[in-house]
Write a protein that holds these residues in place. Sequence first.
Motif, short mmCIF file in Angstrom:
data_model
loop_
_atom_site.label_atom_id
_atom_site.label_comp_id
_atom_site.label_asym_id
_atom_site.label_seq_id
_atom_site.Cartn_x
_atom_site.Cartn_y
_atom_site.Cartn_z
N GLN A 33 -0.12 -0.69 6.66
CA GLN A 33 -1.07 -1.65 7.21
C GLN A 33 -0.47 -3.05 7.22
O GLN A 33 -0.58 -3.78 8.21
CB GLN A 33 -2.37 -1.63 6.41
N ASN A 36 2.05 -3.22 10.00
CA ASN A 36 1.39 -3.38 11.29
C ASN A 36 0.97 -4.83 11.51
O ASN A 36 1.04 -5.34 12.63
CB ASN A 36 0.19 -2.45 11.40
N ASN A 37 0.55 -5.49 10.45
CA ASN A 37 0.19 -6.90 10.55
C ASN A 37 1.42 -7.76 10.86
O ASN A 37 1.34 -8.67 11.68
CB ASN A 37 -0.51 -7.38 9.28
N LEU A 117 -3.39 -5.77 -0.45
CA LEU A 117 -2.62 -5.88 0.78
C LEU A 117 -1.83 -7.20 0.80
O LEU A 117 -2.38 -8.26 0.55
CB LEU A 117 -3.58 -5.81 1.97
#
Length: 135
Positions: A33, A36-37, A117
Amino acid sequence: MNYWLVKSEPDKYGWHHFTEQGRAVWDGVRNYQARNNLQAMRIGDQVLFYHSVTGMAVVGLAQVVREAYPDPTVPDDPRWVVVELEPLMAFDRPVALAQIKADPLLQNMGLIRQSRLSVMPVRPDEFELILAMGK
């Protein structure tokens, strides 16, 4: 323009390291994730720099100066990417995680909802509020 938050442990790579370098390759991200950011970041996007583990505060503002490319620390693994960031300004007052958690307008922020994250998007209203809190 998009807004982001990146986390780094100040003892390993803090704001002072970043400003001394003047430009950083944001490497070492090994979460899909967060990766992807990184891939979604564009030149000129604004990035909040957050000290994690110790300090736990947004301490400065950076910008994306190079978009995602393969992570040179793992040349045999094309899954991972890096971006390059440059510091823009240190906050006059670091914005502590406790302040962010206490503000009702920031309750849906990724920093609170997905605390582990390391690279996350920030909504424009969240970005503007944290920027104002830091000045």
